[in-house]
Scaffold this active site. Structure first.
Site, short mmCIF file in Angstrom:
data_model
loop_
_atom_site.label_atom_id
_atom_site.label_comp_id
_atom_site.label_asym_id
_atom_site.label_seq_id
_atom_site.Cartn_x
_atom_site.Cartn_y
_atom_site.Cartn_z
N GLU A 164 1.29 6.17 2.54
CA GLU A 164 0.65 6.58 1.21
C GLU A 164 -0.12 7.52 1.23
O GLU A 164 -1.53 7.36 1.27
CB GLU A 164 0.24 5.23 0.51
CG GLU A 164 1.15 4.27 0.43
CD GLU A 164 0.43 3.12 -0.51
OE1 GLU A 164 -0.54 3.00 -0.68
OE2 GLU A 164 1.56 2.30 -0.99
N GLU B 282 7.78 -1.23 0.82
CA GLU B 282 6.61 -2.15 0.39
C GLU B 282 7.04 -2.78 -1.32
O GLU B 282 7.15 -1.48 -1.97
CB GLU B 282 4.91 -1.74 0.32
CG GLU B 282 4.63 -1.78 1.68
CD GLU B 282 3.06 -1.22 1.44
OE1 GLU B 282 2.54 -1.44 0.50
OE2 GLU B 282 2.60 -0.72 2.47
#
Ligand code: FCB
Length: 450
Positions: A166, A353
């Site tokens: 991220e 995720e």
């Protein structure tokens, strides 16, 4: 009732991150990370929590791998704590830190679980932050040198590598909004950080190829969908701007070799310094795209703030909002995967995720009957399955998270785990939740009955 079956080679996994589970923050020669520094300062973390002990995974790793085996994981996604390997970020290697990950990889392989290692899940060395961190162009080389050490030591046994987790969160939450480490609030710095993260990624992919390693290397992005609140032009523009800022600023350089033009025009004087050759380096072909998906957004124009948009979490009819405040929106996972299929060449993709927090009671044995998490996961699995049936190249799915852990600025208040962890217990006792057993059956049968 219908049976949902996933492709035969589909990879079922679970994910964690080093700072969130390991603890042992200053043991075995480990250096300080920016998250150690940030969490030790007052007011940054809910309840004053820190990751000093976290789940004590550093000391309980073999037992944790045994639990993963019981769960039946095909793959486990973990991350490597950079200052555990290089206490000063560069220079001297700490052998005890390297040994820990070496043992983890061997334990996993022995249990029949494929390791997926993320090189940067945010616990960046404080010593390098003191030199400007990711705003310093030298960070590209710092990162590549760190990656080389791990490729040399573990490259023969780790089949999947992710460079960053991220980069949006690192750059924006860390350097623009200042709510995550290192706690800086400067848009110009944040855009420069984005560029250096991209370059560090590209150079590391290049290194991986040069070293002749035969596994796969990719990156993990947090991606979502952005629905305009109305059809008014200012809302349409705002939604596009937010999609550019959150998705395309990360996807486009990698897959298209360029930054989103509208966004670059918008940020104008805050745009990063880009030198000749940078975009070629960034757009190295990757082997997979990792996607972290939790929720979706509804966006409207706002007269306030630098980006002039505001977002509210999107809630799909029939669903609610999680304990974290994120609207549940399974259909948008399908939309996102199909968008990546249509507009980004349908690369091999993993959901790296997905998961949720609840506020469900723990009984006296440590058991949590988390039916809400089971419902959440089932609906998202189903959306992913539909996307596969419509041609999305989705290869696997990792639940966030294997165990309750240190949820960054939310501390231990937000519990994403399939395993309950008792943070009042010095031994950090783990207890499988109902979702652990449910997921074990999904893995065993490669699907579920709906
Ligand atoms: C993601 C992070 C992960 C975890 C989840 C809930 O943004 O990658 O570490 O905190 O959110």
């Amino acid at each position: 009732m219908s049976q949902i079956n996933f492709p035969n080679d589909f990879i079922w996994g679970a994910a964690t991150a080093s700072y969130q589970i390991e603890g042992a923050w200053d043991e075995d020669g480990k250096g300080e990370s920016i998250w150690d520094r940030f969490s030790h300062q007052p007011y940054h973390i809910f309840n004053g929590d820190t990751g000093d002990i976290a789940c004590d995974h550093y000391h309980q790793m073999p037992q944790d791998v045994a639990l993963m085996k019981e769960l039946g994981l095909a793959s486990y996604r973990f991350s490597i704590n950079w200052p555990r390997i290089l206490p000063g970020g560069i220079g001297r290697v700490e052998p005890r830190g390297l040994d820990f990950y070496d043992r983890l990889v061997d334990e996993l392989l022995e249990a029949g679980i494929k390791p997926m290692a993320t090189l940067n899940h945010w616990d960046f060395p404080q010593a390098l932050e003191d030199k400007g961190g990711w705003t310093n162009r030298d960070s590209v080389d710092w990162f590549t040198d760190y990656a080389r050490i791990l490729f040399e030591r573990l490259g023969d046994r780790v089949p999947y590598w992710a460079t960053h987790n991220e980069p949006f969160v690192i750059a924006m939450m860390g350097y623009a909004f200042g709510v995550f480490a290192p706690g800086i609030a400067s848009y110009p710095q944040a855009f420069q950080v984005t560029h250096h993260l991209h370059m560090a990624h590209g150079k590391t992919v290049q290194l991986y190829r040069q070293m002749g390693l035969t596994g796969q290397i990719g990156i993990v992005l947090n991606l979502s969908t952005y629905q305009p609140k109305t059809n008014r032009p200012e809302d349409l523009d705002a939604a596009k701007r937010m999609e550019d800022m959150n998705n395309n600023l990360y996807l486009d350089p990698i897959f298209k070799g360029k930054y989103p033009e509208d966004l670059i025009a918008w940020i104008d004087k805050s745009r990063p310094e880009i030198r000749d050759g940078d975009m070629t380096l960034i757009s190295q072909p990757i082997d997979f795209l990792g996607i972290n998906y939790y929720t979706a957004q509804i966006v409207s124009f706002s007269p306030n703030g630098y980006m002039k948009f505001e977002a509210q979490t999107r809630v799909e009819p029939g669903w609610g909002i999680t304990y974290k405040g994120w609207g549940i929106c399974p259909s948008q996972l399908k939309s996102l995967l199909l968008h990546l299929k249509e507009d980004y060449g349908n690369p091999p993709m993993y959901i790296t995720e997905n998961g949720t927090t609840l506020n469900e009671p723990v009984d006296e044995t440590g058991y949590v009957n988390d039916q809400g998490r089971i419902n959440y996961l089932r609906a998202h699995f189903q959306a992913a399955h539909q996307a596969i049936q419509e041609g999305a190249n989705l290869k696997g799915y990792f639940i966030w998270s294997l165990m309750d852990n240190f949820e960054w600025a939310s501390g231990y208040d937000q519990r994403f785990g399939l395993l309950n962890v008792d943070f009042n217990d010095p031994a950090r006792k783990r207890t499988p939740k109902a979702s652990f057993y449910w997921y074990r059956d999904v893995i065993k049968t490669n699907g579920f009955t709906n």
